[in-house]
Design a protein around this motif. Sequence first.
Motif, PDB file in Angstrom:
ATOM      1  N   PHE A  92     -23.759  22.044  79.088  1.00  0.00           N
ATOM      2  CA  PHE A  92     -23.615  20.598  78.985  1.00  0.00           C
ATOM      3  C   PHE A  92     -24.383  20.068  77.781  1.00  0.00           C
ATOM      4  O   PHE A  92     -23.928  19.129  77.103  1.00  0.00           O
ATOM      5  N   GLY A  93     -25.547  20.655  77.496  1.00  0.00           N
ATOM      6  CA  GLY A  93     -26.326  20.205  76.347  1.00  0.00           C
ATOM      7  C   GLY A  93     -25.616  20.456  75.029  1.00  0.00           C
ATOM      8  O   GLY A  93     -25.719  19.649  74.096  1.00  0.00           O
ATOM      9  N   SER A  94     -24.875  21.554  74.923  1.00  0.00           N
ATOM     10  CA  SER A  94     -24.168  21.862  73.684  1.00  0.00           C
ATOM     11  C   SER A  94     -23.074  20.841  73.385  1.00  0.00           C
ATOM     12  O   SER A  94     -22.779  20.551  72.230  1.00  0.00           O
ATOM     13  N   PHE A  95     -22.452  20.283  74.444  1.00  0.00           N
ATOM     14  CA  PHE A  95     -21.369  19.322  74.250  1.00  0.00           C
ATOM     15  C   PHE A  95     -21.849  17.868  74.358  1.00  0.00           C
ATOM     16  O   PHE A  95     -21.043  16.938  74.299  1.00  0.00           O
ATOM     17  N   ASP A  96     -23.156  17.662  74.552  1.00  0.00           N
ATOM     18  CA  ASP A  96     -23.714  16.313  74.728  1.00  0.00           C
ATOM     19  C   ASP A  96     -23.076  15.597  75.900  1.00  0.00           C
ATOM     20  O   ASP A  96     -22.885  14.378  75.881  1.00  0.00           O
ATOM     21  N   PHE A  97     -22.727  16.326  76.961  1.00  0.00           N
ATOM     22  CA  PHE A  97     -22.246  15.686  78.183  1.00  0.00           C
ATOM     23  C   PHE A  97     -23.437  15.074  78.924  1.00  0.00           C
ATOM     24  O   PHE A  97     -24.500  15.702  79.023  1.00  0.00           O
ATOM     25  N   ALA A  98     -23.247  13.885  79.474  1.00  0.00           N
ATOM     26  CA  ALA A  98     -24.327  13.189  80.194  1.00  0.00           C
ATOM     27  C   ALA A  98     -24.375  13.676  81.636  1.00  0.00           C
ATOM     28  O   ALA A  98     -24.194  12.920  82.586  1.00  0.00           O
ATOM     29  N   ILE A  99     -24.623  14.959  81.805  1.00  0.00           N
ATOM     30  CA  ILE A  99     -24.668  15.579  83.130  1.00  0.00           C
ATOM     31  C   ILE A  99     -26.031  16.229  83.284  1.00  0.00           C
ATOM     32  O   ILE A  99     -26.451  17.024  82.428  1.00  0.00           O
ATOM     33  N   GLN A 100     -26.733  15.896  84.373  1.00  0.00           N
ATOM     34  CA  GLN A 100     -28.093  16.357  84.572  1.00  0.00           C
ATOM     35  C   GLN A 100     -28.216  17.112  85.883  1.00  0.00           C
ATOM     36  O   GLN A 100     -27.414  16.949  86.808  1.00  0.00           O
ATOM     37  N   ARG A 101     -29.260  17.920  85.973  1.00  0.00           N
ATOM     38  CA  ARG A 101     -29.574  18.658  87.201  1.00  0.00           C
ATOM     39  C   ARG A 101     -29.965  17.675  88.287  1.00  0.00           C
ATOM     40  O   ARG A 101     -30.682  16.701  88.038  1.00  0.00           O
ATOM     41  N   TYR A 106     -25.454  19.285  90.163  1.00  0.00           N
ATOM     42  CA  TYR A 106     -25.394  18.537  88.914  1.00  0.00           C
ATOM     43  C   TYR A 106     -24.645  17.226  89.150  1.00  0.00           C
ATOM     44  O   TYR A 106     -23.695  17.172  89.946  1.00  0.00           O
ATOM     45  N   ASP A 107     -25.064  16.167  88.455  1.00  0.00           N
ATOM     46  CA  ASP A 107     -24.423  14.861  88.529  1.00  0.00           C
ATOM     47  C   ASP A 107     -24.377  14.250  87.140  1.00  0.00           C
ATOM     48  O   ASP A 107     -25.260  14.496  86.312  1.00  0.00           O
ATOM     49  N   GLY A 108     -23.326  13.429  86.885  1.00  0.00           N
ATOM     50  CA  GLY A 108     -23.255  12.700  85.629  1.00  0.00           C
ATOM     51  C   GLY A 108     -21.828  12.365  85.260  1.00  0.00           C
ATOM     52  O   GLY A 108     -20.970  12.196  86.125  1.00  0.00           O
ATOM     53  N   TRP A 109     -21.558  12.237  83.933  1.00  0.00           N
ATOM     54  CA  TRP A 109     -20.220  11.937  83.449  1.00  0.00           C
ATOM     55  C   TRP A 109     -20.014  12.647  82.126  1.00  0.00           C
ATOM     56  O   TRP A 109     -20.954  13.087  81.483  1.00  0.00           O
ATOM     57  N   PHE A 110     -18.747  12.725  81.692  1.00  0.00           N
ATOM     58  CA  PHE A 110     -18.434  13.398  80.435  1.00  0.00           C
ATOM     59  C   PHE A 110     -17.332  12.644  79.682  1.00  0.00           C
ATOM     60  O   PHE A 110     -16.472  12.004  80.277  1.00  0.00           O
ATOM     61  N   ILE A 111     -17.422  12.702  78.362  1.00  0.00           N
ATOM     62  CA  ILE A 111     -16.493  12.088  77.397  1.00  0.00           C
ATOM     63  C   ILE A 111     -16.531  10.563  77.488  1.00  0.00           C
ATOM     64  O   ILE A 111     -16.797   9.891  76.505  1.00  0.00           O
ATOM     65  N   ASN A 112     -16.237   9.984  78.659  1.00  0.00           N
ATOM     66  CA  ASN A 112     -16.459   8.549  78.845  1.00  0.00           C
ATOM     67  C   ASN A 112     -17.029   8.332  80.236  1.00  0.00           C
ATOM     68  O   ASN A 112     -16.894   9.178  81.119  1.00  0.00           O
ATOM     69  N   ILE A 113     -17.630   7.175  80.411  1.00  0.00           N
ATOM     70  CA  ILE A 113     -18.427   6.935  81.615  1.00  0.00           C
ATOM     71  C   ILE A 113     -17.582   6.897  82.887  1.00  0.00           C
ATOM     72  O   ILE A 113     -18.092   7.029  83.996  1.00  0.00           O
ATOM     73  N   ASP A 114     -16.265   6.744  82.756  1.00  0.00           N
ATOM     74  CA  ASP A 114     -15.392   6.722  83.932  1.00  0.00           C
ATOM     75  C   ASP A 114     -15.112   8.108  84.476  1.00  0.00           C
ATOM     76  O   ASP A 114     -14.636   8.252  85.606  1.00  0.00           O
ATOM     77  N   ASN A 115     -15.370   9.146  83.676  1.00  0.00           N
ATOM     78  CA  ASN A 115     -15.142  10.529  84.117  1.00  0.00           C
ATOM     79  C   ASN A 115     -16.386  11.035  84.836  1.00  0.00           C
ATOM     80  O   ASN A 115     -17.247  11.692  84.241  1.00  0.00           O
ATOM     81  N   LYS A 116     -16.490  10.736  86.126  1.00  0.00           N
ATOM     82  CA  LYS A 116     -17.650  11.155  86.904  1.00  0.00           C
ATOM     83  C   LYS A 116     -17.575  12.652  87.196  1.00  0.00           C
ATOM     84  O   LYS A 116     -16.489  13.217  87.361  1.00  0.00           O
ATOM     85  N   PHE A 117     -18.748  13.262  87.264  1.00  0.00           N
ATOM     86  CA  PHE A 117     -18.806  14.698  87.557  1.00  0.00           C
ATOM     87  C   PHE A 117     -19.938  14.968  88.530  1.00  0.00           C
ATOM     88  O   PHE A 117     -21.056  14.463  88.354  1.00  0.00           O
ATOM     89  N   THR A 118     -19.662  15.753  89.570  1.00  0.00           N
ATOM     90  CA  THR A 118     -20.709  16.259  90.470  1.00  0.00           C
ATOM     91  C   THR A 118     -20.384  17.708  90.799  1.00  0.00           C
ATOM     92  O   THR A 118     -19.210  18.105  90.841  1.00  0.00           O
ATOM     93  N   PHE A 119     -21.420  18.480  91.012  1.00  0.00           N
ATOM     94  CA  PHE A 119     -21.244  19.865  91.472  1.00  0.00           C
ATOM     95  C   PHE A 119     -22.281  20.145  92.550  1.00  0.00           C
ATOM     96  O   PHE A 119     -23.472  19.890  92.357  1.00  0.00           O
ATOM     97  N   GLU A 182     -18.350  15.752  68.499  1.00  0.00           N
ATOM     98  CA  GLU A 182     -17.672  15.687  67.208  1.00  0.00           C
ATOM     99  C   GLU A 182     -18.140  14.489  66.392  1.00  0.00           C
ATOM    100  O   GLU A 182     -18.336  14.587  65.178  1.00  0.00           O
ATOM    101  N   ALA A 183     -18.316  13.346  67.058  1.00  0.00           N
ATOM    102  CA  ALA A 183     -18.823  12.169  66.349  1.00  0.00           C
ATOM    103  C   ALA A 183     -20.247  12.396  65.860  1.00  0.00           C
ATOM    104  O   ALA A 183     -20.614  11.981  64.759  1.00  0.00           O
ATOM    105  N   LYS A 184     -21.026  13.058  66.687  1.00  0.00           N
ATOM    106  CA  LYS A 184     -22.402  13.348  66.289  1.00  0.00           C
ATOM    107  C   LYS A 184     -22.435  14.288  65.096  1.00  0.00           C
ATOM    108  O   LYS A 184     -23.255  14.134  64.183  1.00  0.00           O
ATOM    109  N   LEU A 185     -21.521  15.257  65.080  1.00  0.00           N
ATOM    110  CA  LEU A 185     -21.479  16.203  63.978  1.00  0.00           C
ATOM    111  C   LEU A 185     -21.084  15.520  62.676  1.00  0.00           C
ATOM    112  O   LEU A 185     -21.501  15.938  61.589  1.00  0.00           O
ATOM    113  N   ASP A 186     -20.271  14.496  62.775  1.00  0.00           N
ATOM    114  CA  ASP A 186     -19.905  13.757  61.574  1.00  0.00           C
ATOM    115  C   ASP A 186     -21.113  13.041  60.969  1.00  0.00           C
ATOM    116  O   ASP A 186     -21.179  12.836  59.763  1.00  0.00           O
TER     117      ASP A 186
END
Length: 981
Positions: A92-101, A106-119, A182-186
């Motif tokens: 998750f850190g490599s892709f800058d996903f806002a997902i934390q332990r 794990y909980d958080g979101w990815f790409i945009n804030i509406d894409n919730k993620f839990t594991f 990708e935006a960060k890399l730019d």
Amino acid sequence: MRVRVKGSLLAALAFFPNVKAANDYAAILEVLKSIDNKLVESQLSPSLQNTSHSIPEGEMLFLSFYLDSNYLGEVIAIKSKSGAWLELSSFFGSFDFAIQRSVSGYDGWFINIDNKFTFDEKSLTAEIAGQTVAINEQEFYKDQDDIYIDMAVLASWFSLELTADYGAQDVTVSSKHVLPIEAKLDRTRRAKRQFVVNKYATKPWKASPYRFLSSPLMDVQLGYQKSDAREGLNYSVLGSHDFAYMRSEYYFSGRQSDVLNQSRLTLSRDDEQAQLLGTLQASQFEIGDVTATRVGGLHQNQLARGVKISNAPLDTLLDQNRISITGEVQNGWDVELYQNGVLVEQKFDSNDGRYLFENINLLVGLNEFEIILYGPQGQVEKRTQQYFIDGSALESGQGVYEVSVTQQGHRVFDDKQYQIGALGWLLSTRYEQGLSDTLSVYGATSVREGLTEGPKKVIAVGSNMTLADRFLVNASYEQDDFSQSRLELVTRAKLLQQAMRLHYKRVTKNTSVNFADKNTTTQANLGLEFSGNIMSRQYGRLNYRNALSYTQYQNQSGSKTFTNSLNYMTGRYSLGNQLSWSKSSDGILSSLGSSQVQARFGQIYSRLSVNYMLKPDRDITSYSAEFYTNLMASLQAQLTYTSSVDSDLDTTKLALSWQTDDFSMNTSMSYNSDDHWQFGIFGRFSIGYNAMHNSYFTSRRSLTQSGSTLVRVFLDGNDNGRLDEGETLVEDVKVKAVQAHRHGLTNIQGVAELTGMLANRKTDIELDEQSINDPFLVPRNSGISITPRAGYVEYVDFPLVNASEVEGTIYAQRGKVLPYAKVNLLDEDGKLVAQTESAFDGYYLFTGLKPGQYVAQVDEAQLQQKNLKATQTVMVELPNEGSVLSGVDLSLLEMDKFNGVFSSLGEFSSLSILKTYFVLINKRLKNLPGYNPFYFTDSNSGKYILAVSYSVQPSKEVNKMCEWVAQRGLSCEVKQTLIKY
């Protein structure tokens, strides 16, 4: 390969003084050529083999992720049969996903804030942008606190295409979505760099010797409780540090009415090389409160003050039949023990600072123990231990001993709670000898002095053997001086991937109250146990354990017992059940059971438990329901309802848990149907002392049960490797413990804290150069490796130095520049430290160079290709304060060449082999007329050729030289070639 080559060379050298026949030197040349060819093959083979198949399953990898040739970062991985498991935090850190332990996974979101993620790691279920998916056991891996998921699963979850090159340890990423990275890399372009790390630490090792007094570490729990009946404060402290060149471990606890009601102190020392106590060659030494050496199962010994010594290897489990699982835990916690996914045993309301599960049977193959700790305010912690049983623990001829002397009934800090009578001094010994790699025997004995009555002597013998590489057989017998005895035979195997255990046990016990009369009774037990995995597919996995037991009492009919344990996990649910049927000797049938259901509904995790009776009556005896949820990232809530049918008592409890990196705070409120209420607040933290700056640091991780390292980063102005007065401490630099999977940032004092590192596992400590804000600062060295010790703080200094730059132009003959040529920078020892390539106009540039003396030169291989040679040695000296050195030009000339003949003594692919051969034959040839030895590289084959004479035109002198060489028993051949020099 190196060892074999070295051995071959030594054998050849030892043979030379005895050589008499002339043709033996020709044979020597052939031997050296053969060795030379093997060296070349060994150097070429890694690039020729299919590396993805050669990496063994379970090997740890550091995969470099690239997106459109842009370096994203390193992701920790473990090789699997089908590919690799990826560690989630680094992924998750490599892709800058806002997902934390989180507590559950794990909980958080990815790409945009509406894409919730839990594991959820318990149910192996993920919720991704509103969709629920489950994974199977083969797609999940856990190591300590780190969670790994199969690469293909992660790619499907986040709509990625991941192409892995395991040989280069690279992963190419493509996505149908625009990733945040990708935006960060730019904005900040990061140069592509290879990062291949072995599973094992490779940096220079720094020892961590025992000290007279090291920095103290403590795990502290403070609490306050108030109820309708009473109120009070309580505390408990687990501490550890070096004292008197040993590791000290201590535990104290108390409450408002009794300041010190529990205590324990142990001093110990370990040595992997088994060099402790001189001729005793001990590997382990303990003094203080210790557990006596285990003689057998007839008598149980208490934790008591004394001393224990052993030479057993630290990583060897001597008793391959059963094990005791123990560890540290704060007061008031409950502990569950799972073996291979099945609940084995429970301990409730610990009150002496530790948990102990004794005599747990070990199965053939993998024994994976999961210890789950439940705090009184809803805290949940997990620990894992793994043991693989496949035969005798000892090799042929290996012998190990253990001996202890303890004063039973007393501890170091004597208290009325431990003074349970004059139990006497106990001497216990055990010795085991490996007769072969599959058979070992042991003997053990204990002698007690000072006991007024009861057994004073015990003797035990036994053996461990492996039959047909399949069956493990253990036999043991023990007897004391009161006619009490114990015989046990155990056979274990793995049949159809299921673990089987068959045992017979006969115990004779004394029935006299005061042992005055040696009246005995005998009890025999025959048992059969099967356990394993019935099903493991995408829709669920099922683990089980069945045990059937028959017990025969003296002069009575026998009793029968059958127990069944099941644990089923599918999607977001987990179900467990333990059921026991028993029939007593008088024919009474009874049956008790317990069921648990765990499930996740969105952000709420639930746990339901029911205890029931089937025989003699069918009834529910008690039940409970627990609900957990995350109110915020660091705040969790728990609601528990418990009902006891037998006592007609209902209890409701609400708990809140607040966690930070430094501490955790827990509160609870409960109320029952008898109008009793209780309120409690507890704080937990670990504290350590930083001797570098006479300050303290805190962590919510336990510091006493794992290793800790404080890394100080500073600007080393005079390049002496030490922090001197006036030198600057550097903040916000990332420090990594590579193999320990820990990292931290330096604070305002320039110190990074690395805690929770696995003890006795060697790890590299290094800096992330990308995190250094000043581009003109570089690490003075590449790092070091350490072996963390539990309860010990290691201090590491990491100096930074001012970087320099070197630039210049490469000129060939007649003022022409040399474009696209590799330029090497070598240190004083001739080691390559940097390499660059000249531009189209011959310009080259080195950046980020440390102070020191260097040599700049064009790569030798490219000089050969372009028929060029250097005209001089270019020395470069870089100062401590950093500098930009311009005009460091490299001048080249075209090689001289001629087409002629020479006398060849042999061709070699390795220059070192050529030189070895030359040293051996030079004495025999140096008096020959016209003898002028030299070597050169053949431009076509690339081999090194050893020659002794040459001529521009064919001549009698060259032919004559070969004749003289042949007369001395050496091979020689006249050849013609183009020679460049």
